[in-house]
Design a protein around this motif. Sequence first.
Motif, PDB file in Angstrom:
ATOM      1  N   UNK A  21       0.859  -1.178   0.000  1.00 14.22           N
ATOM      2  CA  UNK A  21       0.000   0.000   0.000  1.00 14.22           C
ATOM      3  C   UNK A  21       0.896   1.228   0.000  1.00 14.22           C
ATOM      4  N   UNK A  22       0.639   2.134  -0.929  1.00 13.91           N
ATOM      5  CA  UNK A  22       1.411   3.372  -1.034  1.00 13.91           C
ATOM      6  C   UNK A  22       0.560   4.532  -0.514  1.00 13.91           C
ATOM      7  N   UNK A  23       1.178   5.399   0.310  1.00 14.22           N
ATOM      8  CA  UNK A  23       0.471   6.512   0.933  1.00 14.22           C
ATOM      9  C   UNK A  23       1.141   7.835   0.575  1.00 14.22           C
ATOM     10  N   UNK A  24       0.319   8.874   0.462  1.00 12.41           N
ATOM     11  CA  UNK A  24       0.802  10.247   0.329  1.00 12.41           C
ATOM     12  C   UNK A  24       0.192  11.025   1.496  1.00 12.41           C
ATOM     13  N   UNK A  25       1.057  11.740   2.235  1.00 15.80           N
ATOM     14  CA  UNK A  25       0.614  12.388   3.479  1.00 15.80           C
ATOM     15  C   UNK A  25       1.080  13.836   3.540  1.00 15.80           C
ATOM     16  N   UNK A  26       0.335  14.623   4.322  1.00 17.16           N
ATOM     17  CA  UNK A  26       0.688  16.015   4.609  1.00 17.16           C
ATOM     18  C   UNK A  26       0.757  16.162   6.123  1.00 17.16           C
ATOM     19  N   UNK A  27       1.831  16.755   6.605  1.00 22.11           N
ATOM     20  CA  UNK A  27       2.020  16.934   8.035  1.00 22.11           C
ATOM     21  C   UNK A  27       0.982  17.892   8.611  1.00 22.11           C
ATOM     22  N   UNK A  28       0.351  17.477   9.699  1.00 27.52           N
ATOM     23  CA  UNK A  28      -0.610  18.319  10.408  1.00 27.52           C
ATOM     24  C   UNK A  28       0.047  19.048  11.577  1.00 27.52           C
ATOM     25  N   UNK A  29       0.933  18.349  12.282  1.00 26.74           N
ATOM     26  CA  UNK A  29       1.569  18.933  13.461  1.00 26.74           C
ATOM     27  C   UNK A  29       2.835  18.151  13.789  1.00 26.74           C
ATOM     28  N   UNK A  30       3.785  18.828  14.439  1.00 29.18           N
ATOM     29  CA  UNK A  30       5.045  18.195  14.858  1.00 29.18           C
ATOM     30  C   UNK A  30       5.548  18.920  16.090  1.00 29.18           C
ATOM     31  N   UNK A 112      11.958  13.363  22.585  1.00 30.20           N
ATOM     32  CA  UNK A 112      10.742  12.730  22.097  1.00 30.20           C
ATOM     33  C   UNK A 112      10.196  13.605  20.981  1.00 30.20           C
ATOM     34  N   UNK A 113       9.971  12.982  19.831  1.00 35.23           N
ATOM     35  CA  UNK A 113       9.388  13.691  18.695  1.00 35.23           C
ATOM     36  C   UNK A 113       8.040  13.068  18.377  1.00 35.23           C
ATOM     37  N   UNK A 114       7.030  13.889  18.173  1.00 35.64           N
ATOM     38  CA  UNK A 114       5.707  13.404  17.788  1.00 35.64           C
ATOM     39  C   UNK A 114       5.232  14.165  16.554  1.00 35.64           C
ATOM     40  N   UNK A 115       4.597  13.430  15.671  1.00 33.47           N
ATOM     41  CA  UNK A 115       4.087  14.013  14.428  1.00 33.47           C
ATOM     42  C   UNK A 115       2.737  13.421  14.108  1.00 33.47           C
ATOM     43  N   UNK A 116       1.932  14.174  13.410  1.00 34.73           N
ATOM     44  CA  UNK A 116       0.656  13.688  12.884  1.00 34.73           C
ATOM     45  C   UNK A 116       0.572  14.093  11.414  1.00 34.73           C
ATOM     46  N   UNK A 117       0.115  13.161  10.581  1.00 30.61           N
ATOM     47  CA  UNK A 117       0.003  13.388   9.140  1.00 30.61           C
ATOM     48  C   UNK A 117      -1.396  12.978   8.670  1.00 30.61           C
ATOM     49  N   UNK A 118      -1.965  13.693   7.733  1.00 33.77           N
ATOM     50  CA  UNK A 118      -3.185  13.273   7.034  1.00 33.77           C
ATOM     51  C   UNK A 118      -2.735  12.517   5.791  1.00 33.77           C
ATOM     52  N   UNK A 119      -3.204  11.270   5.654  1.00 34.32           N
ATOM     53  CA  UNK A 119      -2.707  10.395   4.578  1.00 34.32           C
ATOM     54  C   UNK A 119      -3.837   9.876   3.713  1.00 34.32           C
ATOM     55  N   UNK A 120      -3.523   9.693   2.439  1.00 32.87           N
ATOM     56  CA  UNK A 120      -4.438   9.048   1.503  1.00 32.87           C
ATOM     57  C   UNK A 120      -3.688   7.939   0.805  1.00 32.87           C
ATOM     58  N   UNK A 121      -4.422   6.915   0.407  1.00 33.58           N
ATOM     59  CA  UNK A 121      -3.854   5.802  -0.344  1.00 33.58           C
ATOM     60  C   UNK A 121      -3.680   6.241  -1.787  1.00 33.58           C
ATOM     61  N   UNK A 122      -2.496   5.965  -2.340  1.00 32.65           N
ATOM     62  CA  UNK A 122      -2.190   6.298  -3.731  1.00 32.65           C
ATOM     63  C   UNK A 122      -2.456   5.059  -4.562  1.00 32.65           C
ATOM     64  N   UNK A 123      -3.305   5.188  -5.550  1.00 32.94           N
ATOM     65  CA  UNK A 123      -3.655   4.051  -6.413  1.00 32.94           C
ATOM     66  C   UNK A 123      -2.603   3.825  -7.454  1.00 32.94           C
TER      67      UNK A 123
END
Length: 123
Positions: A21-30, A112-123
């Motif tokens: 599964x391939x994903x494309x994501x954009x960082x929301x917070x770090x 400690x590093x924390x990140x959140x990303x919004x991801x979608x599956x790349x077809x």
Amino acid sequence: MKRFAIVLSFAFIGTTILADVRYSCVELDRISLSADGRMSPAFPGRILNFLQEGQNLTGDGVFYHDIYHVTLDGASGFRARAQSEERDDLYWLDAGILFHTAIIKYRSEPVIQSQAFACTVVE
């Protein structure tokens, strides 16, 4: 015969788990936290692309290990963990949000590093 059906069921589930599964994501917070304080990026929103191939996660940015322990978590998510002498990483993908937390031990004091990303599956 019943055992054979159960084994086939697990074999089918196993192939589903190991699908690429391939994903494309954009960082929301770090955020980075240490005994010296906390830091957030001046320019959030970086792009992350990654591939889940069975027990392997590869990508640009937050994947620093060769092998991960990946388990499915619901229909569209997973949990993954990896560790080395220098860092421990935990990933959780749920409903299109990838959470990543790392404890980095190669600096003078742990970070400690924390990140959140919004991801979608790349077809």
